[in-house]
Design an enzyme around this catalytic site. Structure first.
Site, mmCIF file in Angstrom:
data_model
loop_
_atom_site.group_PDB
_atom_site.id
_atom_site.type_symbol
_atom_site.label_atom_id
_atom_site.label_comp_id
_atom_site.label_asym_id
_atom_site.label_seq_id
_atom_site.Cartn_x
_atom_site.Cartn_y
_atom_site.Cartn_z
ATOM 1 N N HIS A 234 -3.493 25.522 -30.218
ATOM 2 C CA HIS A 234 -2.735 26.236 -29.187
ATOM 3 C C HIS A 234 -2.223 27.568 -29.742
ATOM 4 O O HIS A 234 -1.084 27.667 -30.196
ATOM 5 C CB HIS A 234 -1.568 25.353 -28.731
ATOM 6 C CG HIS A 234 -0.634 25.988 -27.755
ATOM 7 N ND1 HIS A 234 -1.001 27.006 -26.900
ATOM 8 C CD2 HIS A 234 0.686 25.744 -27.493
ATOM 9 C CE1 HIS A 234 0.041 27.352 -26.153
ATOM 10 N NE2 HIS A 234 1.069 26.608 -26.512
ATOM 11 N N CYS B 71 3.026 24.261 -19.782
ATOM 12 C CA CYS B 71 4.470 24.457 -19.819
ATOM 13 C C CYS B 71 4.748 25.728 -20.609
ATOM 14 O O CYS B 71 3.895 26.210 -21.358
ATOM 15 C CB CYS B 71 5.175 23.256 -20.438
ATOM 16 S SG CYS B 71 4.662 22.879 -22.132
#
Length: 409
Positions: A365, A395
């Site tokens: 990520h 998110c």
């Protein structure tokens, strides 16, 4: 005089492999160079497109400073060889920076202000740490209890989500293991080949004996994070990495459950997409990969930021005029297994359609790059498997969720 809304089409989508931070394959590769490579690779997918018609490069970056500062979008545009006439702007919505860049580029086309845009994202968590080189939180955050969540570390917010949504350690570890299994299977099947642009890494080593510099070159063509040796037993042995959640009196409520094994990997990488209007499709004879359908962002309490997609997904679906069952592919960024499972649980998402090729726990990520990277994944997966609608959602730090929908053409 109002302009008619028009469609924005993705005609190219490319990304670098994702390297592990801080000691992985791209530890010495600048993030702006990774972005340059992604942009050039996207351009190579549409050789008939005249670069002179590109109007702007919008690039997401979660920590836009140091090696990825100085308006990295404009710097990368010039280093990629684009004409001086092409602009560049860097945007920051933390983990949704890359997806926000795609949405902003699409909007410029949809309202008729542009015909050709590049949307991208880059991040080196090896070179620029999670909070940046010199974090400085506003002291007012700590003056009122309702603002304290702004300062919470991401792991602590995941612990709160795990507790509030009753997500067990066992469920988190099982989710993490499946992420690695799917990612390894996808790599072995060559399913990332369409989206990944291999990167040649050149390293120099001094030989003190000969007083010469040894040059070593290697080509990186796969994400570095997926582990074939990941096991339930190995994940279970990992200690909780963050503080245990506390009750209103400040007392710890048992052991934490969020570990390095069921959290996303810190990473380095970049991605880029080219979006055009229908007029450009016809003018240059381009074949669209997908249509950008809708985008939505919604806020949630910062202390449970991981639940953000729960609010953003329905909003994006409503804007698109679609139902959840219409989605064939969902790239739900796995910031943490706890928050991913909470979102899946609350919305009743079909787990077979969520991250079919693994997610951030296995793949990595790279913060501001993730939205662009996962958009490339969706666009190529829909085309390869002949599916219709795909979504990218995540998110976002300080309490947000974002979601974007694509339609295969």
């Amino acid at each position: 005089m109002s302009k008619q809304i028009q469609d924005a089409y993705v005609v190219a989508a490319s990304r670098t492999p994702i390297g592990k931070a801080p000691k992985g394959t791209f530890r010495n590769v600048r993030p702006d160079d990774l972005l340059v490579h992604a942009i050039r690779s996207a351009l190579a997918q549409v050789p008939g497109l005249d670069p002179a018609v590109i109007e702007d490069v919008i690039a997401g970056c979660a920590m836009p400073e140091a090696e990825q500062g100085l308006n990295v979008a404009r710097v990368a545009a010039l280093l990629a060889g684009l004409p001086n006439s092409v602009g560049g702007v860097t945007v920051n919505r933390f983990c949704a920076s890359g997806l926000t860049a795609v949405a902003m580029a699409a909007d410029r086309i949809r309202v008729g202000e542009s015909d050709v845009m590049i949307a991208a994202g880059c991040e080196s968590m090896s070179m620029v740490p999670m909070m940046g080189n010199r974090p400085s939180m506003n002291p007012r955050v700590f003056e009122r209890d309702e603002n304290l969540g702004i300062a919470f570390g991401m792991g602590l917010t995941a612990e709160r989500v795990a507790k509030q949504w009753n997500v067990s350690r066992e469920a988190q570890d099982a989710f993490a293991l499946e992420s690695h299994r799917r990612a390894i299977a996808a790599q072995q099947a060559g399913e990332f080949a369409d989206e990944i642009c291999p990167v040649e890494v050149v390293e120099k080593f001094p030989d003190l004996a000969t007083r010469e510099i040894e040059v070593r070159t290697r080509t990186v063509s796969l994400d570095e994070g997926p582990r074939a040796d990941s096991s339930a037993e190995g994940l279970a042995r990992l200690r909780p990495a963050f503080a245990a959640p506390k009750d209103p009196t400040g007392k710890a409520t048992g052991m934490g459950s969020v570990t390095a094994g069921n959290s996303s990997q810190t990473s380095d990488g970049a991605g880029a997409l080219i979006l055009v209007s229908e007029r450009m499709l016809k003018q240059f004879g381009l074949t669209p990969l997908a249509r950008f359908v809708s985008f939505a962002v919604r806020g949630v309490p910062p202390e449970i930021m991981g639940i953000g997609p729960k609010e953003a997904i329905p909003a994006a679906l409503k804007a698109a005029g679609l139902k959840q069952d219409d989605l064939d592919w969902i790239e739900l960024n796995e910031a943490f297994a706890a928050q991913s499972l909470a979102v899946i649980q609350d919305l009743g998402l079909d787990t077979a359609r969520v991250n079919p090729m693994g997610g951030a726990i296995a793949l990595g990520h790279p913060l501001g790059a993730t939205g662009a990277i996962r958009s490339a994944t969706v666009v190529h997966a829909l085309r390869r498997r002949q599916l219709k609608y795909g979504m990218v959602t995540m998110c976002v730090g300080t309490g947000m969720g974002a979601a974007g929908i694509f339609e295969r053409m």
